[in-house]
Design a protein around this motif. Structure first.
Motif, PDB file in Angstrom:
ATOM      1  N   SER A  94     -37.106  54.475  13.803  1.00 35.33           N
ATOM      2  CA  SER A  94     -38.434  53.910  14.031  1.00 35.33           C
ATOM      3  C   SER A  94     -38.381  52.391  14.129  1.00 35.33           C
ATOM      4  O   SER A  94     -39.138  51.782  14.894  1.00 35.33           O
ATOM      5  N   ALA A  98     -39.784  50.063  17.212  1.00 37.21           N
ATOM      6  CA  ALA A  98     -40.702  48.950  16.975  1.00 37.21           C
ATOM      7  C   ALA A  98     -40.149  47.644  17.531  1.00 37.21           C
ATOM      8  O   ALA A  98     -40.896  46.808  18.054  1.00 37.21           O
ATOM      9  N   LEU A 103     -42.606  44.520  18.284  1.00 37.43           N
ATOM     10  CA  LEU A 103     -43.362  44.403  17.045  1.00 37.43           C
ATOM     11  C   LEU A 103     -42.543  43.821  15.903  1.00 37.43           C
ATOM     12  O   LEU A 103     -43.114  43.418  14.883  1.00 37.43           O
ATOM     13  N   LEU A 119     -45.823  51.647  22.333  1.00 38.95           N
ATOM     14  CA  LEU A 119     -45.356  52.474  21.217  1.00 38.95           C
ATOM     15  C   LEU A 119     -46.438  53.460  20.806  1.00 38.95           C
ATOM     16  O   LEU A 119     -47.562  53.080  20.498  1.00 38.95           O
TER      17      LEU A 119
END
Length: 271
Positions: A94, A98, A103, A119
């Motif tokens: 994850s 990201a 992010l 996303l």
């Protein structure tokens, strides 16, 4: 925010860790990527309440611990790729998505994309107090669709989400996790994405929904750029993706044909 591929190619004197196939069109380049989290309060002795009291009374500063979540990962995704990302919990899956979405800032290395990554996670923020219908409208407008485009896509989204009768007019707080995941995916898939990043969004769907999702991902691959999929269900990965990346403790373990990578992953982990 992820940098553009044009910026990547213009870096004077850059020494990339990846090799780009000149016969294919790259859409994402991950080059020696390191992601480090800083967790404050880690390692404090006693209960959480006592640690909070020490902070409030300024008796000592909260300790800081660095978590090296992604460690020197490099690869190139090409237009038309559907890439599955597998690994045990805490392997950095994850976090990688990201970072590709822009992010999380790299501690070292970089991420370069041709277009805007989007996303989609199971916990993607929609407004739980609003109805599914209102969330469809807000979600589409937030993705950049016009009001006319949103109206044109509305019935398609409702049909794809396949909610229980009447639930489209209920607040999302009344939805099961599977219903919420289906609606999020349906909204995200209503437009063409340069790079679509899906984090466990298929994990809570039934077999019928997974078949529809696979067909939609195949459509997105043809009409857009690349799709990345994180899922613990290896059957979904094998049926949907043309390539699999295996992460282990934040490092790239394998990158290649789904059948080969998943067989090695299953043998190593017993999953």
């Amino acid at each position: 925010m992820a940098n553009s591929l044009k910026e990547k190619t213009s870096l004077a004197g850059a020494q990339p860790e990846v090799v780009i196939d000149p016969a294919r069109e790259p859409i994402v380049v991950v080059d020696g990527l390191h992601i480090v989290y800083r967790v404050y309060g880690a390692g404090s002795k006693g209960s959480a309440a006592s640690a909070l009291m020490r902070i409030v009374k300024r008796q000592n500063r909260p300790q800081m611990k660095e978590v090296h979540a992604v460690k020197g990962v490099s690869f190139v995704a090409y237009r038309g790729d559907a890439i599955g990302v597998v690994g045990t919990n805490g392997s950095g899956k994850s976090t990688l998505l990201a970072a590709i979405a822009g992010l999380l800032p790299p501690a070292r290395g970089g991420v370069y994309t041709d277009g805007q990554p989007s996303l989609l996670g199971v916990n993607a923020a929609l407004m739980k107090d609003l109805t599914g219908s209102r969330n469809i409208i807000l979600g589409c407008l937030a993705m950049g669709l016009t009001q006319e485009e949103t109206k044109a896509k509305y019935d398609e989204i409702v049909k794809f989400a396949d909610l229980k009768p009447g639930f489209i007019d209920y607040p999302m707080s009344t939805y099961s996790s599977g219903m919420g995941a289906r609606l999020r995916f349906a909204i995200a898939a209503a437009r063409t994405h340069d790079v679509m990043l899906i984090d466990e969004a298929l994990a809570t769907g039934d077999a019928k929904f997974k078949r529809r999702s696979k067909a939609k991902i195949d459509e997105l691959r043809q009409d857009a750029g690349a799709v990345f999929l994180v899922a613990h269900n290896l059957d979904v990965i094998e049926e949907t993706c043309n390539r699999v990346i295996w992460l282990d403790d934040g490092r790239m373990k394998m990158d290649g044909d789904p059948e080969e990578v998943l067989a090695a992953y299953t043998k190593a982990t017993g999953k």
